[in-house]
Motif scaffolding. Structure first.
Motif, PDB file in Angstrom:
ATOM      1  N   HIS A  28      41.671  45.033  24.920  1.00 26.93           N
ATOM      2  CA  HIS A  28      43.021  45.008  25.488  1.00 26.93           C
ATOM      3  C   HIS A  28      43.059  43.829  26.459  1.00 26.93           C
ATOM      4  N   ILE A  29      44.132  43.053  26.394  1.00 30.73           N
ATOM      5  CA  ILE A  29      44.265  41.829  27.197  1.00 30.73           C
ATOM      6  C   ILE A  29      45.546  41.936  28.002  1.00 30.73           C
ATOM      7  N   ALA A  30      45.456  41.740  29.323  1.00 27.83           N
ATOM      8  CA  ALA A  30      46.643  41.886  30.171  1.00 27.83           C
ATOM      9  C   ALA A  30      46.611  40.904  31.340  1.00 27.83           C
ATOM     10  N   PRO A  31      47.732  40.222  31.569  1.00 25.99           N
ATOM     11  CA  PRO A  31      47.842  39.416  32.796  1.00 25.99           C
ATOM     12  C   PRO A  31      47.869  40.368  33.996  1.00 25.99           C
ATOM     13  N   MET A  32      47.164  40.000  35.055  1.00 30.47           N
ATOM     14  CA  MET A  32      47.133  40.879  36.226  1.00 30.47           C
ATOM     15  C   MET A  32      46.732  40.093  37.463  1.00 30.47           C
ATOM     16  N   GLY A  33      47.425  40.354  38.550  1.00 33.69           N
ATOM     17  CA  GLY A  33      47.034  39.808  39.836  1.00 33.69           C
ATOM     18  C   GLY A  33      45.816  40.564  40.353  1.00 33.69           C
ATOM     19  N   VAL A  34      44.826  39.835  40.855  1.00 35.67           N
ATOM     20  CA  VAL A  34      43.580  40.432  41.340  1.00 35.67           C
ATOM     21  C   VAL A  34      43.288  39.900  42.738  1.00 35.67           C
ATOM     22  N   ARG A  35      42.879  40.795  43.623  1.00 35.04           N
ATOM     23  CA  ARG A  35      42.398  40.409  44.958  1.00 35.04           C
ATOM     24  C   ARG A  35      40.882  40.569  44.978  1.00 35.04           C
ATOM     25  N   PHE A  36      40.209  39.708  45.745  1.00 28.91           N
ATOM     26  CA  PHE A  36      38.769  39.822  45.927  1.00 28.91           C
ATOM     27  C   PHE A  36      38.499  40.083  47.399  1.00 28.91           C
ATOM     28  N   GLU A  37      37.761  41.172  47.684  1.00 29.33           N
ATOM     29  CA  GLU A  37      37.462  41.566  49.055  1.00 29.33           C
ATOM     30  C   GLU A  37      36.020  42.028  49.155  1.00 29.33           C
ATOM     31  N   GLU A  38      35.215  41.323  49.921  1.00 29.94           N
ATOM     32  CA  GLU A  38      33.840  41.729  50.234  1.00 29.94           C
ATOM     33  C   GLU A  38      33.023  42.077  48.994  1.00 29.94           C
ATOM     34  N   GLY A  39      33.065  41.216  47.983  1.00 30.70           N
ATOM     35  CA  GLY A  39      32.276  41.426  46.778  1.00 30.70           C
ATOM     36  C   GLY A  39      32.903  42.366  45.765  1.00 30.70           C
ATOM     37  N   PHE A  40      34.112  42.809  46.036  1.00 33.29           N
ATOM     38  CA  PHE A  40      34.815  43.705  45.122  1.00 33.29           C
ATOM     39  C   PHE A  40      36.091  43.033  44.627  1.00 33.29           C
ATOM     40  N   ALA A  41      36.447  43.349  43.399  1.00 32.44           N
ATOM     41  CA  ALA A  41      37.746  42.956  42.856  1.00 32.44           C
ATOM     42  C   ALA A  41      38.642  44.178  42.953  1.00 32.44           C
ATOM     43  N   ILE A  42      39.867  43.953  43.380  1.00 33.75           N
ATOM     44  CA  ILE A  42      40.825  45.041  43.528  1.00 33.75           C
ATOM     45  C   ILE A  42      41.899  44.878  42.459  1.00 33.75           C
ATOM     46  N   LEU A  43      41.984  45.849  41.552  1.00 31.37           N
ATOM     47  CA  LEU A  43      42.993  45.876  40.505  1.00 31.37           C
ATOM     48  C   LEU A  43      43.954  47.025  40.814  1.00 31.37           C
ATOM     49  N   ALA A  44      45.237  46.824  40.564  1.00 32.86           N
ATOM     50  CA  ALA A  44      46.222  47.873  40.824  1.00 32.86           C
ATOM     51  C   ALA A  44      47.256  47.909  39.694  1.00 32.86           C
ATOM     52  N   PRO A  45      46.869  48.411  38.526  1.00 33.74           N
ATOM     53  CA  PRO A  45      47.804  48.457  37.398  1.00 33.74           C
ATOM     54  C   PRO A  45      48.846  49.564  37.574  1.00 33.74           C
ATOM     55  N   PHE A  46      50.060  49.300  37.113  1.00 31.94           N
ATOM     56  CA  PHE A  46      51.103  50.322  37.098  1.00 31.94           C
ATOM     57  C   PHE A  46      50.851  51.270  35.930  1.00 31.94           C
ATOM     58  N   ARG A  47      51.153  52.538  36.125  1.00 33.89           N
ATOM     59  CA  ARG A  47      51.099  53.512  35.024  1.00 33.89           C
ATOM     60  C   ARG A  47      52.369  53.401  34.194  1.00 33.89           C
ATOM     61  N   PRO A  48      52.338  53.631  32.919  1.00 35.53           N
ATOM     62  CA  PRO A  48      51.162  53.794  32.061  1.00 35.53           C
ATOM     63  C   PRO A  48      50.482  52.450  31.840  1.00 35.53           C
ATOM     64  N   SER A  49      49.178  52.477  31.614  1.00 35.16           N
ATOM     65  CA  SER A  49      48.423  51.242  31.516  1.00 35.16           C
ATOM     66  C   SER A  49      47.197  51.417  30.635  1.00 35.16           C
ATOM     67  N   ALA A  50      47.131  50.630  29.566  1.00 30.69           N
ATOM     68  CA  ALA A  50      45.928  50.629  28.730  1.00 30.69           C
ATOM     69  C   ALA A  50      44.737  50.111  29.528  1.00 30.69           C
ATOM     70  N   THR A  51      44.982  49.135  30.421  1.00 33.76           N
ATOM     71  CA  THR A  51      43.893  48.634  31.272  1.00 33.76           C
ATOM     72  C   THR A  51      43.316  49.774  32.088  1.00 33.76           C
ATOM     73  N   LEU A  52      44.166  50.546  32.748  1.00 34.37           N
ATOM     74  CA  LEU A  52      43.705  51.679  33.558  1.00 34.37           C
ATOM     75  C   LEU A  52      42.947  52.683  32.699  1.00 34.37           C
ATOM     76  N   ASP A  53      43.506  53.055  31.554  1.00 36.42           N
ATOM     77  CA  ASP A  53      42.836  54.017  30.671  1.00 36.42           C
ATOM     78  C   ASP A  53      41.456  53.519  30.260  1.00 36.42           C
ATOM     79  N   ASN A  54      41.362  52.227  29.910  1.00 33.68           N
ATOM     80  CA  ASN A  54      40.072  51.682  29.474  1.00 33.68           C
ATOM     81  C   ASN A  54      39.060  51.620  30.615  1.00 33.68           C
ATOM     82  N   VAL A  55      39.511  51.253  31.818  1.00 34.42           N
ATOM     83  CA  VAL A  55      38.591  51.212  32.965  1.00 34.42           C
ATOM     84  C   VAL A  55      38.075  52.612  33.270  1.00 34.42           C
ATOM     85  N   ILE A  56      38.943  53.591  33.243  1.00 32.72           N
ATOM     86  CA  ILE A  56      38.500  54.969  33.493  1.00 32.72           C
ATOM     87  C   ILE A  56      37.497  55.402  32.429  1.00 32.72           C
TER      88      ILE A  56
END
Length: 189
Positions: free
Chosen positions: A17-45
């Protein structure tokens, strides 16, 4: 700071699954915040992983939001059960560290576990930035007044006219076609 990227994930069967998404990087972590419903969210879970792709091929952004092209070549990621774009400049592989659930927009705090660079960054191009902004605009057509869309497109067109190459012009046409299709559908609703 939010970086406009392409996030790739795979479901448990390995389907990408391929999706454009804004990403923040904080202290070695990437922060993703997909809106529901989201194939990205389902796949990450499901897989506890994702990949952030850094690309200047803006056709990927425009193709994903317009639906004119969604099947971009991918390859298996190096360390996580996911995929990356085959032609990305660089990528960062992520592993889920924390899920802050929300009924509208959950937050995924992802550990950056692997990075690779595949090609040099050639520099900034205004037309590429215009296409990314246009793709964001198209993704919000349902909530923006037509006058706002028209004024933004008119401004972004300046960069397209002055600096675009073939890929940017192709992506721009997809965006314009998506706006026309959205308006035609609204007229017939």
């Amino acid at each position: 700071m939010i970086y406009e990227t392409i996030v790739t994930t795979a479901d448990r069967e390995g389907r990408p699954h391929i999706a454009p998404m804004g990403v923040r990087f904080e202290e070695g972590f990437a922060i993703l915040a997909p809106f529901r419903p989201s194939a990205t969210l389902d796949n990450v879970i499901a897989t506890k992983s994702a990949v952030v792709n850094f690309t200047t091929d803006v056709r990927v952004f425009a193709g994903c939001v317009t639906g004119y092209q969604r099947d971009w070549p991918t390859v298996i990621a190096s360390t996580v059960p996911s995929v990356r774009l085959a032609s990305t400049l660089a990528h960062t592989e992520l592993r889920l560290a924390e899920l802050l659930d929300d009924e509208t927009r959950p937050t995924l705090r992802m550990e950056c576990v692997h990075r690779e660079t595949h090609a040099p960054f050639a520099g900034f191009n205004r037309a590429q930035a215009a296409v990314v902004e246009g793709a964001i605009l198209v993704s919000r057509l349902f909530m923006l007044p037509p006058e706002k869309v028209d004024s933004e497109i008119a401004y972004l067109r300046i960069a397209i006219d002055k600096t675009a190459g073939d890929a940017e012009r192709e992506a721009w046409q997809w965006l314009l076609q998506a706006i026309e299709a959205h308006r035609a559908k609204a007229l017939h609703s």
